[in-house]
Design an enzyme around this catalytic site. Structure first.
Site, mmCIF file in Angstrom:
data_model
loop_
_atom_site.group_PDB
_atom_site.id
_atom_site.type_symbol
_atom_site.label_atom_id
_atom_site.label_comp_id
_atom_site.label_asym_id
_atom_site.label_seq_id
_atom_site.Cartn_x
_atom_site.Cartn_y
_atom_site.Cartn_z
ATOM 1 N N GLU A 13 0.968 -0.997 0.075
ATOM 2 C CA GLU A 13 0.072 0.110 0.084
ATOM 3 C C GLU A 13 0.785 1.220 -0.049
ATOM 4 O OE1 GLU A 13 -3.822 1.876 2.683
ATOM 5 O OE2 GLU A 13 -2.151 0.603 3.657
ATOM 6 N N LYS A 29 -10.426 2.465 -1.539
ATOM 7 C CA LYS A 29 -10.356 1.821 -0.692
ATOM 8 C C LYS A 29 -11.714 2.208 0.190
ATOM 9 C CE LYS A 29 -7.643 1.391 3.651
ATOM 10 N NZ LYS A 29 -6.191 1.653 4.408
ATOM 11 N N CYS A 33 -5.585 -2.520 2.586
ATOM 12 C CA CYS A 33 -5.310 -2.639 3.997
ATOM 13 C C CYS A 33 -6.544 -2.690 4.900
ATOM 14 C CB CYS A 33 -4.691 -1.420 4.298
ATOM 15 S SG CYS A 33 -3.755 -1.396 5.889
#
Length: 292
Positions: free
Chosen positions: A44, A117, A154
């Site tokens: 990331e 995300k 993540c």
């Protein structure tokens, strides 16, 4: 017919030099490709240090539009040259919004699309709500040259809903670029095992391989410091760790999967056949109550 694919997870430390970080990432991509990897995962936000430790408006300058992002444009050429698929994490600017985004580059160098995300954390050392809007793309899967893949970023990896949705959409392998390490407010916390266990559960529950790439090294911003603990890994469809990196080594992990055999196993095991979607309505609520 046998469809086999080799996948790779990488891990590295990052400095404040964007060009240096991209060069280091390319070295790992080339190393993985030399080992036969066809889909290669980088961690990331690898272009920069993990800038979310502190709330500083100066770091908004790291954000770029997709078409102008240095890493994405660089790795389009690398993907085409090496004939590999590269999910590339980047800090996206779109008008007055900012996203923690990911571009999927196919093996011919074309960008198949982007994912933003969905889950944005907010806590000491991980102040992401200051930098990112909640992603609005929904979960996505891509038909790449070598496999149909799903990618979460993540904090997304802590949510079984995300993994299940991507699996229901036909993902054959799940990829999670990550930046996780110590907790600046409490040095006694080590989330490494918990972090891995969550993703091993995604693999086991969906009978799908999972690939996770984390960063390494200590990064400090004023009084805040995080030791990123690496431990990148590739898991098999029973939630079994096949290969795992150490906490502080720059490295590449490679594993091969037979996609057709995995699909037969998923169908044969019956977990998708025996689902009861009509009983799962409460999962769409915050508080377990849809009676309002």
């Amino acid at each position: 017919m046998v469809r086999k694919v080799k996948v790779a997870a990488t891990q590295m430390s990052c400095s404040g030099d964007i060009d240096e970080n991209i060069r280091k990432a390319e070295t790992l991509v080339r190393e993985a490709a030399a080992q036969g990897a066809q889909i290669i995962l980088l961690q990331e936000l690898f272009e920069t240090p993990y800038f979310c430790q502190k709330e500083k408006s100066d770091y908004y300058a790291y954000a770029t539009e997709l078409e102008h992002n240095k890493a994405v444009n660089h790795f389009k050429a690398v993907a085409k040259e090496l004939q590999v698929v590269l999910p590339i994490s980047f800090y996206e600017k779109k008008n007055y919004a900012r996203y923690n985004s990911l571009a999927v580059i196919d093996a011919d160098g074309t960008v198949l699309g982007k994912y933003r995300k969905s889950h944005i954390p907010d806590g000491p050392g991980y102040e992401e709500k200051f930098y990112f809007n909640p992603g609005d793309t929904g979960f996505k899967v891509w038909n790449t040259r070598y496999a149909k893949i799903g990618v979460g970023v993540c904090w997304d990896q802590w949510y079984p809903e995300a993994a299940r949705v991507m699996s229901l959409m036909g993902a054959e392998i799940l990829f999670y670029p990550t930046a996780i390490g110590s907790e600046p407010q409490d040095g006694s916390i080590d989330s490494k095992d918990h972090w891995q266990t969550c993703m091993l559960g995604h693999a086991a529950a969906n009978l799908i391989p999972v690939v996770a790439s984390n960063r390494i090294g200590e990064e400090t911003d004023e009084e805040s410091s995080i030791n990123f603990y690496g431990s990148s890994f590739i898991a098999g469809p029973q939630g079994n760790k096949i290969v795992e990196a150490g906490r502080d080594e720059q490295t590449v992990l490679v594993s091969e999967f037979d996609l057709d055999a995995l699909e037969v196993g998923r169908i044969e095991w019956g977990i998708f056949r025996d689902r009861r979607p009509e009983l799962y309505r409460l999962i769409a609520s915050y508080d377990g109550d849809l009676t309002f």
